[in-house]
Design an enzyme around this catalytic site. Structure first.
Site, PDB file in Angstrom:
ATOM      1  N   ARG A   1      -3.550 -10.152   4.843  1.00 57.61           N
ATOM      2  CA  ARG A   1      -3.725 -10.124   3.241  1.00 57.61           C
ATOM      3  C   ARG A   1      -2.689  -9.891   2.578  1.00 57.61           C
ATOM      4  NH1 ARG A   1      -6.069  -7.013  -0.484  1.00 57.61           N
ATOM      5  NH2 ARG A   1      -7.467  -8.039  -1.890  1.00 57.61           N
TER       6      ARG A   1
ATOM      7  N   LYS B   1       0.909  -1.129   0.040  1.00 58.85           N
ATOM      8  CA  LYS B   1      -0.035   0.104  -0.077  1.00 58.85           C
ATOM      9  C   LYS B   1       0.999   1.114   0.038  1.00 58.85           C
ATOM     10  CE  LYS B   1      -4.270  -2.048   1.217  1.00 58.85           C
ATOM     11  NZ  LYS B   1      -5.439  -2.406   2.189  1.00 58.85           N
TER      12      LYS B   1
HETATM   13  N1  HH2 Z   1      -7.434  -3.786   0.340  1.00 56.31           N
HETATM   14  C1  HH2 Z   1      -7.532  -3.951  -0.816  1.00 56.31           C
HETATM   15  C2  HH2 Z   1      -8.582  -4.675  -1.526  1.00 56.31           C
HETATM   16  N2  HH2 Z   1      -9.475  -5.384  -0.589  1.00 56.31           N
HETATM   17  N3  HH2 Z   1     -10.066  -6.190   1.494  1.00 56.31           N
HETATM   18  C3  HH2 Z   1      -9.574  -6.279   2.953  1.00 56.31           C
HETATM   19  N4  HH2 Z   1     -10.603  -7.169   3.599  1.00 56.31           N
HETATM   20  N5  HH2 Z   1      -8.485  -5.599   3.653  1.00 56.31           N
HETATM   21  C4  HH2 Z   1      -7.832  -4.650   2.728  1.00 56.31           C
HETATM   22  O1  HH2 Z   1      -6.866  -4.045   3.244  1.00 56.31           O
HETATM   23  C5  HH2 Z   1      -8.184  -4.774   1.254  1.00 56.31           C
HETATM   24  C6  HH2 Z   1      -9.197  -5.503   0.614  1.00 56.31           C
HETATM   25  C7  HH2 Z   1      -6.685  -3.249  -1.870  1.00 56.31           C
HETATM   26  O2  HH2 Z   1      -5.503  -4.202  -2.278  1.00 56.31           O
HETATM   27  P1  HH2 Z   1      -5.481  -4.755  -3.623  1.00 56.31           P
HETATM   28  O3  HH2 Z   1      -6.580  -6.036  -3.631  1.00 56.31           O
HETATM   29  O4  HH2 Z   1      -4.235  -5.191  -3.687  1.00 56.31           O
HETATM   30  O5  HH2 Z   1      -5.881  -3.806  -4.545  1.00 56.31           O
HETATM   31  P2  HH2 Z   1      -7.153  -3.478  -5.421  1.00 56.31           P
HETATM   32  O6  HH2 Z   1      -8.111  -3.068  -4.621  1.00 56.31           O
HETATM   33  O7  HH2 Z   1      -6.530  -2.145  -6.388  1.00 56.31           O
HETATM   34  O8  HH2 Z   1      -7.483  -4.575  -6.538  1.00 56.31           O
END
Ligand code: HH2
Length: 292
Positions: A271, A236
């Site tokens: 995660r 992040k």
């Molecule tokens: N962060 C993201 C997406 N989903 N779900 C939970 N429970 N907690 C988190 O911190 C969280 C989440 C954002 O990260 P990422 O999936 O890598 O990216 P994107 O939303 O751009 O697909």
């Protein structure tokens, strides 16, 4: 008892890989800090966007996570990064259903990262086991889908909505407000018949760097709310702000530092994108911290 020995559990009303039969359903139990592997089937996720658009690539990535020891794989078909453009339920399902069906057939534990009840329902029917909702099942239809299926949910705190959430996040006391929100959502969701929940402070979702750091420093308190705590700092932007790493793909060392801290403070799961690196570091840290 140290963090590495602490037991965590999620209950389901159906059998899932690795679960045990209990009087009320099935329980998945694990010790220490589990790893939820991120598998985004999106063109625009901030770190792994576009990498898993071919089914073969997605399955290979998921199998590698499983072989490294991931507790579960979190499949997502819509990016929630700041400023992300929403996608339709049909497009989201086109992206994730083939992956869910294939991974379920191979016996992997699958969570689905979605904000839409229609997507959650189809995903659970296709073999997913748990819903990860960054809007914490505030949509009554989402609660109903999880309750009807007997599937647990990860409830995440977010101030505002993805498109605008980083514009001006404000709190009087971020730890107290996030903690109260998560407790309120857990009570509501469990009362609606969802069997169990993970709680997640939602790092980066309507939070400044200082908010994120305050929440991470309060991991021990947030881990004591009566439900397993999930922490997601992987790659992040706060890592760029703290350490000057503009390219998200280069942020695994910073992610590890944040997640080891969270694990040592009692987080039940992290995660992450880099599953093998995290499991290696968690095993080494667990050995150092083991009591007795
Ligand atoms: N962060 C993201 C997406 N989903 N779900 C939970 N429970 N907690 C988190 O911190 C969280 C989440 C954002 O990260 P990422 O999936 O890598 O990216 P994107 O939303 O751009 O697909």
């Amino acid at each position: 008892m140290g963090w590495a020995e602490r037991m965590h559990a999620l209950t389901f009303r159906f059998a899932v890989p690795g679960s045990m039969r209990t009087p009320d359903g099935w329980a998945l139990e694990w010790r220490g800090c589990g790893v939820m592997g991120i598998l985004n089937i999106t063109p625009d996720s901030f770190s792994d966007g576009g990498q898993h658009r071919q089914l073969d690539a997605a399955l290979a990535a998921a199998r590698a996570m499983r072989d490294s020891g991931a507790l579960m794989i979190d499949v997502g078909g819509e990016s929630t990064r700041p400023g992300a453009v929403p996608v339709s339920a049909a497009d989201e399902l086109d992206r994730i259903l083939p992956v869910i069906r294939a991974l379920a057939a191979e016996g992997l534990l699958i969570s689905v990262d979605t904000m839409k009840a229609e997507v959650a329902e189809a995903a659970l029917r296709a073999g997913a086991h748990l819903i990860n909702d960054v809007t914490a099942l505030r949509d009554p239809a989402m609660r109903q889908v999880c309750a009807d299926a007997g599937a647990p949910a990860a409830l995440m705190h977010m101030q505002g909505e993805p498109r605008t959430m980083q514009q001006r996040p404000t709190y009087l006391d971020v730890v107290a407000e996030v903690g109260a929100f998560l407790q309120e959502r857990a009570s509501d969701v469990l009362a609606a018949g969802v069997p169990s929940v993970l709680l997640d402070p939602g790092l980066g979702f309507g939070k400044t760097l200082e908010h994120n750091l305050s929440l991470l420093r309060a991991t021990a308190d947030l881990s004591s709310l009566g439900h397993p705590l999930l922490v997601g700092a992987s790659r992040k932007r706060m890592i760029d702000t703290l350490a000057g790493v503009p390219d998200a793909a280069d942020r695994d060392p910073g992610s590890l530092a944040l997640h080891l801290h969270a694990a040592r403070q009692g987080a039940a799961a992290v995660r992450v994108h880099a599953v093998a690196d995290h499991l290696q570091a968690l095993r080494v840290q667990a050995a150092i911290d083991r009591v007795g």
